[in-house]
Design a protein around this motif. Structure first.
Motif, mmCIF file in Angstrom:
data_model
loop_
_atom_site.group_PDB
_atom_site.id
_atom_site.type_symbol
_atom_site.label_atom_id
_atom_site.label_comp_id
_atom_site.label_asym_id
_atom_site.label_seq_id
_atom_site.Cartn_x
_atom_site.Cartn_y
_atom_site.Cartn_z
ATOM 1 N N GLY A 116 0.739 -1.174 -0.175
ATOM 2 C CA GLY A 116 0.021 -0.061 0.023
ATOM 3 C C GLY A 116 0.847 1.307 0.043
ATOM 4 N N LEU A 117 1.834 0.981 0.902
ATOM 5 C CA LEU A 117 2.655 2.490 0.862
ATOM 6 C C LEU A 117 3.470 2.486 -0.318
ATOM 7 N N LEU A 118 3.892 1.716 -0.827
ATOM 8 C CA LEU A 118 4.581 1.747 -2.321
ATOM 9 C C LEU A 118 3.514 2.202 -3.401
ATOM 10 N N GLU A 119 2.311 1.669 -3.243
ATOM 11 C CA GLU A 119 1.238 2.079 -4.274
ATOM 12 C C GLU A 119 1.170 3.629 -4.255
ATOM 13 N N PHE A 120 1.120 4.008 -2.868
ATOM 14 C CA PHE A 120 0.925 5.638 -2.707
ATOM 15 C C PHE A 120 2.155 6.477 -3.221
ATOM 16 N N SER A 121 3.400 5.678 -2.842
ATOM 17 C CA SER A 121 4.467 6.678 -3.331
ATOM 18 C C SER A 121 4.473 6.562 -4.654
ATOM 19 N N ARG A 122 4.022 5.468 -5.355
ATOM 20 C CA ARG A 122 4.150 5.443 -7.019
ATOM 21 C C ARG A 122 3.091 6.131 -7.530
ATOM 22 N N GLN A 123 2.887 7.426 -7.215
ATOM 23 C CA GLN A 123 1.806 8.040 -7.848
ATOM 24 C C GLN A 123 2.268 8.631 -9.276
ATOM 25 N N THR A 124 1.991 7.825 -10.135
ATOM 26 C CA THR A 124 2.513 8.200 -11.515
ATOM 27 C C THR A 124 1.484 9.260 -12.314
ATOM 28 N N GLN A 125 2.306 10.050 -13.145
ATOM 29 C CA GLN A 125 1.389 10.925 -13.867
ATOM 30 C C GLN A 125 0.085 10.364 -14.248
ATOM 31 N N PRO A 126 -0.990 11.021 -14.280
ATOM 32 C CA PRO A 126 -2.249 10.416 -15.100
ATOM 33 C C PRO A 126 -2.195 10.640 -16.542
ATOM 34 N N GLU A 127 -2.934 9.729 -16.794
ATOM 35 C CA GLU A 127 -2.773 9.540 -18.442
ATOM 36 C C GLU A 127 -4.204 9.752 -18.965
ATOM 37 N N LYS A 128 -4.631 11.044 -19.427
ATOM 38 C CA LYS A 128 -5.657 11.604 -19.434
ATOM 39 C C LYS A 128 -6.221 11.190 -21.047
ATOM 40 N N ARG A 129 -7.336 10.992 -20.891
ATOM 41 C CA ARG A 129 -8.197 10.918 -22.221
ATOM 42 C C ARG A 129 -9.835 11.369 -22.028
ATOM 43 N N LYS A 187 -19.567 7.114 -16.700
ATOM 44 C CA LYS A 187 -19.277 5.718 -17.072
ATOM 45 C C LYS A 187 -18.235 5.099 -15.962
ATOM 46 N N VAL A 188 -17.407 6.302 -15.706
ATOM 47 C CA VAL A 188 -16.346 5.810 -14.658
ATOM 48 C C VAL A 188 -17.234 5.483 -13.213
ATOM 49 N N VAL A 189 -18.274 6.130 -12.999
ATOM 50 C CA VAL A 189 -18.863 5.984 -11.688
ATOM 51 C C VAL A 189 -19.662 4.785 -11.969
ATOM 52 N N ASP A 190 -20.231 4.151 -12.849
ATOM 53 C CA ASP A 190 -20.973 3.133 -13.047
ATOM 54 C C ASP A 190 -19.993 1.889 -13.047
ATOM 55 N N LYS A 191 -18.715 1.957 -13.736
ATOM 56 C CA LYS A 191 -17.631 1.191 -13.569
ATOM 57 C C LYS A 191 -17.536 0.615 -12.143
ATOM 58 N N ILE A 232 -9.507 12.901 -18.405
ATOM 59 C CA ILE A 232 -9.176 12.426 -16.995
ATOM 60 C C ILE A 232 -8.451 11.096 -17.283
ATOM 61 N N ASP A 233 -7.734 10.397 -16.451
ATOM 62 C CA ASP A 233 -7.254 9.152 -16.317
ATOM 63 C C ASP A 233 -8.445 8.260 -15.542
ATOM 64 N N GLY A 234 -9.186 7.449 -16.456
ATOM 65 C CA GLY A 234 -10.460 6.850 -15.947
ATOM 66 C C GLY A 234 -10.035 6.023 -14.869
ATOM 67 N N ASN A 235 -8.882 5.220 -15.036
ATOM 68 C CA ASN A 235 -8.450 4.232 -14.125
ATOM 69 C C ASN A 235 -8.245 4.967 -12.781
ATOM 70 N N LYS A 236 -7.553 6.068 -12.643
ATOM 71 C CA LYS A 236 -7.062 6.714 -11.561
ATOM 72 C C LYS A 236 -8.262 7.410 -10.642
ATOM 73 N N ILE A 237 -9.230 8.041 -11.648
ATOM 74 C CA ILE A 237 -10.444 8.467 -10.911
ATOM 75 C C ILE A 237 -11.446 7.463 -10.666
ATOM 76 N N HIS A 275 -5.004 16.035 -11.395
ATOM 77 C CA HIS A 275 -5.994 16.526 -12.473
ATOM 78 C C HIS A 275 -6.449 17.852 -12.508
ATOM 79 N N GLY A 276 -5.808 18.677 -11.486
ATOM 80 C CA GLY A 276 -6.411 20.016 -11.432
ATOM 81 C C GLY A 276 -7.717 20.422 -10.761
ATOM 82 N N GLY A 277 -8.028 19.207 -10.202
ATOM 83 C CA GLY A 277 -9.351 19.278 -9.416
ATOM 84 C C GLY A 277 -9.248 19.495 -8.048
#
Lengths: 663, 266
Positions: free
Chosen positions: A492-505, A511-515, A544-549, A629-631
């Motif tokens: 978990g810690l590594l996940e947290f530290s591994r905040q890579t840049q979002p890949e926005k589309r 749809k993200v909410v539904d998923k 947005i990066d759908g996965n990250k959101i 994401h600037g939000g």
């Protein structure tokens, strides 16, 4: 002076100037007119005196002519030669009466009286005076005014002395005289030589008229010169014959209407005329009134001043005339002052009104009312002043408005920027915290991984070697399990530290909410939580990066589920905030809520209320993702009521902005 | 049997090296340890190991450099990378560069043994090939005319980009050869998310060893090949056709493909 208005001052000063001007001109005018009138009157009096002299001299000449013509009559030559006194008396008496002479006396060559027309009984007495001497010497006729003594008058006739005798009436201003009455008289006497047929002087004829109480001359003067004109019942013109300073014949009347004989001339006049022999022309108080007068001395044959001839005009008509002129003049002046003051009042009103308006306007401006405008009523300087004042206030108003607007804008800007700054600062602090903690976590995780690996391997190896019923087996399993948990935490810690840049589309947030919900449905069911969706179908696709959101949504929903251990409702809604260009996704639960104390910490890494089940990184990671994401994430919570988490994502991201341009 | 299998464990921490060594100790194995890249290279020159277990994150010469150096000299050495979680990208890349596989820390002895058993199989395949063709097959570059939509983590799994943008993934025949047979496959759930380089399914071989299969792409599992559940031999028979495993909706395909190698079918 300050409280007196401009207008009053203007009118006052205007009026004062007018008043002074008018008064000055009135004064000069009155003086001029008065002087002219008086001078004219004096000139007239002087002429009148000449006329009076003509009358006086005419009388004298008349007497002289009577005496001369009588002296050359034959009966005189005959009767004197024959010493016929009877005939002489008869003839002379006849002539005296017809010519109304007071005396007619014949004197012989030796100076003795031959005959007296009025007293035939008295003769032979010597008679000597200046006139007789003159005739004797010059052997020609002469007329003159002479003082005749009482004794002489008595000789000439009984009633002459009493006619001449005059009581002195006390007169103010007159020169004091010791005697109480005047006994001598003043007489116009003419003398002419009488010759016999041989031409030898045989006698001298004397004829005279006593002036005392004889009003013929003065009344003739009055009639000729003044034609009997009167003013308020008084004769305008008067004439008087003085014997010395005593009025002996006059038509100046006393108050009782009687002629003012017996009164005397003032000392002032006496001194000038009798004392110095100079004529007097000027104002004089005569008996009881002011007169414009002229006095001239009457001289005897020897040049001795024995009396005065006077004419005088009542001053009152002239004074009245002068006063009338004065009143007219003053009236005109007063009228002018009033009229000019009124004009000034209205003229100044024209000047003062705009000044007052200007004053009013400036006070308004001073009070801060910049919208007040002056009416422009004229094209003169006041109008221009009003116009330029209006222009000035207009500019001032514009400037002030601009200034106010600027201040307001500035205040707004400052407030806005301060808020922005604070938000940025908060974000910066949070992200700084995350970054440094991320690095720390990565370091720790990596370092911990190695010992964990050793523990995990070795504990397993030991477990493999132990028999299944070994009493330490359980302890070893505990070690391996706990090591696995450590491994999970580290992951978990590594996940947290591994905040890579979002890949926005370009992605549909709904749809993200539904998923997300698809994955968590079973979890929600397990928590007995009902999920209510209200998604805005008109949401635009955003970058947005759908996965990250989705990770963010998952974290938020999982937290919401955790907050409702005994079930509840989760409301999920999405909407566009067009003015802020944001897409908002809200998650409202009916859970236990977050305490005020904790609400500031929920995004802090490792902050958890789940004790053993959470790493405290979920929301922290979510925060980081949304920030990338600037939000932003907004949290509102009420204890025992529930929590609303709103994720706001910018809607104006363009396609060109993707992971490559970010850091 | 022939000569002993020589294994070198490279990690900068001695306890880790020893733990791994003791977990792998077995008859016919010679296990050496090295505490750094330089030491490992020196020892490699002396002993010509069959298998190397290399930690990616080491001070001085990194695991990646060591991999490159070793593979340059002796392509037939089977190198398994030991990774920390943050170096997952690097792990996938290392496979592209010639590593056989990787194993993330911390791991159990069983996981280690599974991967090493596969590595041994791979080593054996090399020897057979060296004997027959003297050249490792997958080193041959992609021939022109081949479809461009086929990618792989070499010797591990493949990915085929379908026309609708989804990605079909399956297991590499070399991977199959290293496990010999499949007794079962532990599939993910539908809709589950997977990341590139993460384990997306587990393959259980006949001996009961669990073998992780890394996902070649990140994304969400759309569907799994249900037919296989009845007959896993299908995978062995036709790994690139009807033996496919999962259909994934990729999340960041473009970036993922950079870490993958083109798949060459023989």
């Amino acid at each position: 002076m300050r409280h007196i208005s401009i207008r009053t001052r203007l009118v006052l000063s205007f009026s004062i100037v007018i008043l002074v001007g008018v008064l000055l001109s009135a004064f000069v005018g009155i003086r001029l007119i008065g002087n002219t009138i008086i001078r004219q009157a004096q000139g007239k009096v002087r002429l009148d005196l000449n006329s009076a002299w003509e009358v006086y001299k005419g009388q004298s000449e008349n007497i002289k002519d009577v005496v001369r013509l009588t002296a050359v009559r034959f009966f005189m030559k005959d009767a004197v030669s024959k010493n016929d006194r009877e005939r002489l008396w008869r003839e002379l008496q006849k002539i005296r009466e017809s010519e109304s002479l007071d005396i007619l006396t014949l004197i012989d060559g030796e100076g003795r009286v031959l005959v007296r027309a009025r007293r035939p009984d008295l003769f032979g007495d010597p008679l000597d005076n200046d006139i007789i001497e003159y005739v004797l010497i010059n052997e020609r006729e002469i007329v003159s005014t002479q003082i005749i003594t009482e004794e002489q008058l008595q000789k000439e006739g009984g009633d002459l002395a009493s006619q001449a005798r005059m009581k002195l009436i006390p007169t103010p201003k007159a020169k004091p005289r010791p005697e109480a009455e005047e006994t001598s008289g003043m007489m116009i006497i003419a003398a002419a030589p009488v010759y016999d047929y041989h031409g030898d002087l045989i006698g001298i004829l004397l004829g005279g008229k006593l002036l005392n109480r004889d009003y013929e001359i003065v009344d003739r003067v009055k009639d000729i010169v003044y034609r009997g004109e009167t003013y308020q019942g008084k004769d305008i013109g008067t004439a008087t014959i003085f014997q010395g300073d005593l009025r002996i014949a006059t038509n100046v009347l006393r108050e009782d209407g009687s002629r003012a004989i017996g009164t005397r001339v003032s000392e002032e006049v006496y001194d000038q005329v009798i004392g110095q022999g100079a004529p007097w022309i000027g104002r004089a108080f005569v008996v009881n009134d002011w007169y414009i007068t002229a006095y001239e001395p009457i001289k005897s044959l020897q040049g001795e001043i024995i009396g005065m001839l006077y004419v005088g005009m009542l001053e009152a008509p002239y004074l009245d005339l002068r006063n009338r002129v004065l009143f007219i003049f003053l009236g005109i002046a007063l009228l002018s002052v009033i009229l000019l003051s009124i004009i000034a009042y209205f003229t100044t009103a024209k000047v003062v009104r705009p000044v007052r308006q200007l004053l009013f306007a400036t006070e308004k401006v001073a009070d801060g009312n910049l919208s007040h405008r002056l009416p422009i009523q004229s094209r003169d300087e006041m109008g221009q002043l009003a116009a330029s004042f209006n222009r000035m206030t207009e500019e001032l108003q514009k400037a002030t408005e601009g200034y106010h607007m600027l201040t307001r804008t500035l205040e707004d800007k400052v407030r806005e920027k301060t808020e922005e700054l604070k938000a940025t600062q908060d974000q910066l602090i949070q992200s700084e915290k995350l970054t440094s903690l991320g690095k720390l976590a990565a370091g720790i995780a990596h370092e911990i991984n190695n010992p964990l690996t050793s523990i995990l391997i070795n504990s397993h190896l030991i477990a493999e070697k132990l028999k299944s019923d070994d009493r330490f087996k359980e302890n070893l399993e505990l070690i391996t399990d706990e090591t696995a948990r450590c491994s999970t935490i580290v992951k978990g810690l590594l996940e947290f530290s591994r905040q890579t840049q979002p890949e926005k589309r370009l992605t549909d947030v709904n749809k993200v909410v539904d998923k997300t919900l698809l994955l968590l449905r079973s979890e929600a069911l397990a928590h007995k939580v009902r999920i209510h969706k209200a998604l805005d179908s008109a949401l635009p696709d955003i970058m947005i990066d759908g996965n990250k959101i989705e990770q963010v949504f998952t974290n938020v929903i999982l937290n919401a589920l955790e907050a409702m251990p005994t079930g509840g409702d989760l409301f999920i809604s999405s909407r566009i905030l067009s003015e802020d260009q944001l897409v908002a996704v809200s998650f409202r639960d009916s859970g236990c809520g977050i305490s005020q104390e904790n609400i500031g910490k929920i995004f802090d890494p490792f902050f958890t209320t789940k004790e053993r089940t959470g790493t405290g990184l979920g929301l922290s990671v979510s925060y980081g993702i949304v920030q990338q994401h600037g939000g932003r994430i907004e949290v509102q919570s009420q204890m025992e009521k529930g929590t609303t988490v709103t994720i706001l994502l910018p809607a104006n991201n363009t396609r060109g902005q993707n992971s490559k341009t970010g850091r | 049997m022939q000569a002993k299998v020589k294994i070198l464990v490279v990690d900068d921490e001695l306890p880790v090296c020893r733990s791994i060594s003791s977990a792998l100790e077995a008859e016919g194995r010679l296990i050496d340890t090295a505490l750094g890249g330089e030491e490992a290279l020196r020892k490699e020159e002396e002993n010509e190991y069959d298998i190397m277990l290399v930690d990616l994150m080491m001070p001085g010469m990194s695991g990646m450099d060591l991999l490159k150096a070793v593979k340059e000299k002796r392509a037939e050495v089977v190198v398994v990378m030991i990774t920390g979680y943050p170096t997952m990208d690097t792990a996938v890349q290392s496979v592209k560069l010639g590593a056989f596989d990787y194993i993330p820390k911390p791991f159990t002895p069983d996981e280690l043994r599974s991967i090493v058993s596969r590595a041994l199989e791979r080593r054996r395949l090399y020897e057979q090939k060296i004997a027959s063709a003297e050249k490792p097959g997958e080193e041959e570059s992609a021939e022109p005319g081949l479809p461009k939509n086929l990618y792989c983590i070499p010797d591990h799994c493949w990915a085929k980009v379908e026309g609708d943008g989804t990605v079909r993934i399956g297991v590499h025949d070399i991977f199959l050869m290293t496990i010999k047979d499949i007794s079962s496959i532990d599939f993910p759930y539908e809709n589950e998310k997977v990341g590139q380089g993460d384990a997306c399914l587990w393959v259980v071989d006949a001996r009961g060893n669990l073998h992780r299969m890394w996902s070649p792409v990140s994304g969400q599992v759309i569907s799994i090949n249900e037919e296989l559940k009845e007959d896993y031999s299908q995978v062995m028979r036709d790994p690139y056709g009807s033996g496919w495993l999962l259909l994934i909706k990729p999340a960041s395909l473009e970036d993922d493909l950079k870490n993958l190698a083109p798949l060459v079918l023989e």
